[in-house]
Design a protein around this motif. Structure first.
Motif, PDB file in Angstrom:
ATOM      1  N   SER A 194      48.337  41.343  35.351  1.00 40.47           N
ATOM      2  CA  SER A 194      48.656  42.115  36.113  1.00 40.47           C
ATOM      3  C   SER A 194      49.820  42.082  36.502  1.00 40.47           C
ATOM      4  N   ARG A 195      51.121  42.431  36.820  1.00 39.65           N
ATOM      5  CA  ARG A 195      52.850  41.823  36.923  1.00 39.65           C
ATOM      6  C   ARG A 195      53.003  41.254  38.547  1.00 39.65           C
ATOM      7  N   ARG A 196      51.784  41.607  39.401  1.00 36.93           N
ATOM      8  CA  ARG A 196      52.142  41.067  40.505  1.00 36.93           C
ATOM      9  C   ARG A 196      51.548  39.188  40.765  1.00 36.93           C
ATOM     10  N   VAL A 197      52.613  38.564  39.906  1.00 42.77           N
ATOM     11  CA  VAL A 197      52.935  37.387  40.027  1.00 42.77           C
ATOM     12  C   VAL A 197      52.122  36.942  40.776  1.00 42.77           C
ATOM     13  N   PRO A 198      52.800  36.708  42.169  1.00 43.52           N
ATOM     14  CA  PRO A 198      52.725  36.101  43.512  1.00 43.52           C
ATOM     15  C   PRO A 198      51.288  35.941  44.231  1.00 43.52           C
ATOM     16  N   SER A 199      51.076  37.119  43.574  1.00 40.20           N
ATOM     17  CA  SER A 199      48.750  37.578  43.368  1.00 40.20           C
ATOM     18  C   SER A 199      48.679  37.166  42.920  1.00 40.20           C
ATOM     19  N   CYS A 200      48.870  36.714  41.976  1.00 40.36           N
ATOM     20  CA  CYS A 200      47.796  35.870  40.783  1.00 40.36           C
ATOM     21  C   CYS A 200      46.560  35.047  40.904  1.00 40.36           C
ATOM     22  N   GLY A 201      46.701  33.947  42.018  1.00 38.84           N
ATOM     23  CA  GLY A 201      45.694  33.233  42.564  1.00 38.84           C
ATOM     24  C   GLY A 201      44.688  34.220  43.430  1.00 38.84           C
ATOM     25  N   ARG A 202      44.581  35.086  43.605  1.00 42.03           N
ATOM     26  CA  ARG A 202      44.259  36.161  44.667  1.00 42.03           C
ATOM     27  C   ARG A 202      42.881  36.314  43.867  1.00 42.03           C
ATOM     28  N   LEU A 203      42.936  36.508  42.937  1.00 41.35           N
ATOM     29  CA  LEU A 203      41.769  37.014  41.754  1.00 41.35           C
ATOM     30  C   LEU A 203      40.988  38.228  42.379  1.00 41.35           C
ATOM     31  N   GLN A 204      42.173  39.393  42.724  1.00 40.01           N
ATOM     32  CA  GLN A 204      42.181  40.274  42.986  1.00 40.01           C
ATOM     33  C   GLN A 204      42.007  41.360  42.058  1.00 40.01           C
ATOM     34  N   ASP A 205      40.968  42.303  42.075  1.00 37.53           N
ATOM     35  CA  ASP A 205      41.448  43.146  40.917  1.00 37.53           C
ATOM     36  C   ASP A 205      42.212  44.446  40.882  1.00 37.53           C
ATOM     37  N   LEU A 206      42.419  44.635  42.626  1.00 43.44           N
ATOM     38  CA  LEU A 206      43.362  45.466  42.589  1.00 43.44           C
ATOM     39  C   LEU A 206      44.353  45.801  42.720  1.00 43.44           C
ATOM     40  N   ASP A 207      44.379  44.196  41.879  1.00 42.57           N
ATOM     41  CA  ASP A 207      45.888  43.438  41.530  1.00 42.57           C
ATOM     42  C   ASP A 207      46.681  43.709  40.323  1.00 42.57           C
ATOM     43  N   PHE A 208      45.404  43.852  39.682  1.00 43.97           N
ATOM     44  CA  PHE A 208      46.033  44.188  38.034  1.00 43.97           C
ATOM     45  C   PHE A 208      45.477  45.151  37.472  1.00 43.97           C
ATOM     46  N   THR A 209      46.782  45.918  35.882  1.00 39.46           N
ATOM     47  CA  THR A 209      46.715  46.501  36.070  1.00 39.46           C
ATOM     48  C   THR A 209      46.362  47.537  34.798  1.00 39.46           C
ATOM     49  N   TYR A 210      46.880  46.143  33.923  1.00 38.41           N
ATOM     50  CA  TYR A 210      45.635  47.039  32.423  1.00 38.41           C
ATOM     51  C   TYR A 210      44.682  45.685  32.597  1.00 38.41           C
ATOM     52  N   TRP A 211      43.308  46.280  31.639  1.00 37.68           N
ATOM     53  CA  TRP A 211      42.206  45.685  31.360  1.00 37.68           C
ATOM     54  C   TRP A 211      41.955  46.240  29.820  1.00 37.68           C
ATOM     55  N   GLY A 212      41.322  44.748  29.497  1.00 34.47           N
ATOM     56  CA  GLY A 212      40.499  45.116  28.266  1.00 34.47           C
ATOM     57  C   GLY A 212      39.549  45.612  28.244  1.00 34.47           C
ATOM     58  N   GLN A 213      38.832  46.060  27.228  1.00 32.80           N
ATOM     59  CA  GLN A 213      37.616  46.483  27.458  1.00 32.80           C
ATOM     60  C   GLN A 213      36.063  46.020  27.278  1.00 32.80           C
ATOM     61  N   GLY A 214      36.507  44.518  27.016  1.00 34.62           N
ATOM     62  CA  GLY A 214      34.823  43.977  28.060  1.00 34.62           C
ATOM     63  C   GLY A 214      34.680  43.504  26.306  1.00 34.62           C
ATOM     64  N   THR A 215      33.527  41.907  27.187  1.00 39.33           N
ATOM     65  CA  THR A 215      33.111  41.267  25.805  1.00 39.33           C
ATOM     66  C   THR A 215      32.085  40.776  26.413  1.00 39.33           C
ATOM     67  N   GLN A 216      31.149  40.543  25.947  1.00 40.32           N
ATOM     68  CA  GLN A 216      29.280  41.046  26.509  1.00 40.32           C
ATOM     69  C   GLN A 216      29.321  39.323  26.305  1.00 40.32           C
ATOM     70  N   VAL A 217      28.643  38.473  27.539  1.00 38.03           N
ATOM     71  CA  VAL A 217      28.152  36.828  27.489  1.00 38.03           C
ATOM     72  C   VAL A 217      26.219  36.932  28.019  1.00 38.03           C
ATOM     73  N   THR A 218      26.259  37.153  27.443  1.00 37.47           N
ATOM     74  CA  THR A 218      24.683  36.741  27.836  1.00 37.47           C
ATOM     75  C   THR A 218      23.841  35.094  27.751  1.00 37.47           C
ATOM     76  N   VAL A 219      23.402  34.693  28.716  1.00 41.49           N
ATOM     77  CA  VAL A 219      23.009  33.398  29.029  1.00 41.49           C
ATOM     78  C   VAL A 219      21.414  32.979  29.060  1.00 41.49           C
ATOM     79  N   SER A 220      20.592  32.063  28.123  1.00 46.07           N
ATOM     80  CA  SER A 220      18.855  32.417  28.397  1.00 46.07           C
ATOM     81  C   SER A 220      18.973  31.342  29.245  1.00 46.07           C
TER      82      SER A 220
END
Length: 126
Positions: free
Chosen positions: A99-125
């Motif tokens: 996100s370029r919205r650095v002042p909002s970094c700590g909010r951890l709100q997904d709407l503040d983030f523009t760029y996303w990766g494809q994801g990686t799966q984590v499974t805990v048994s």
């Protein structure tokens, strides 16, 4: 070109550890707030951890404080998420975001983030 590529996911037993990595293109990484989010089917995406550019302050969701650590290697345009003492409820698809919205970094709100990766799966048994 905007690019975020995650790796490091996998399956682990409860109490174990994993380290996720996210390599970003330089134009995405430089000056950006970097973060990790996670999502399970049927649930909203949840902010896990974020870090301000240049090794600034980091923030964590209450559910992972004391167990997860976000860090970065600026020379390699890479952000990491070290996950320790994993629990079954940590099972999710984990996404790297910028996100370029650095002042909002700590909010951890997904709407503040523009760029996303494809994801990686984590499974805990249990």
């Amino acid at each position: 070109q905007v690019q975020l590529v995650e790796s490091g996911g996998g399956s682990v037993q409860a109490g174990g550890s994993l380290r996720l990595s996210c390599v970003a293109s330089a134009n995405t990484y430089l000056g950006s707030c970097m973060a990790w989010f996670r999502q399970t089917p049927g649930k909203e995406r949840e902010g896990v951890a974020s870090i301000q550019p240049g090794g600034g302050s980091s923030n964590y969701a209450d559910s992972v404080k004391g167990r997860f650590t976000i860090s970065q290697d600026n020379a390699k345009n890479t952000v990491f998420l070290l996950m320790s003492n994993l629990k079954p409820e940590d099972t999710a698809m984990y996404y790297c975001a910028a996100s370029r919205r650095v002042p909002s970094c700590g909010r951890l709100q997904d709407l503040d983030f523009t760029y996303w990766g494809q994801g990686t799966q984590v499974t805990v048994s249990a």
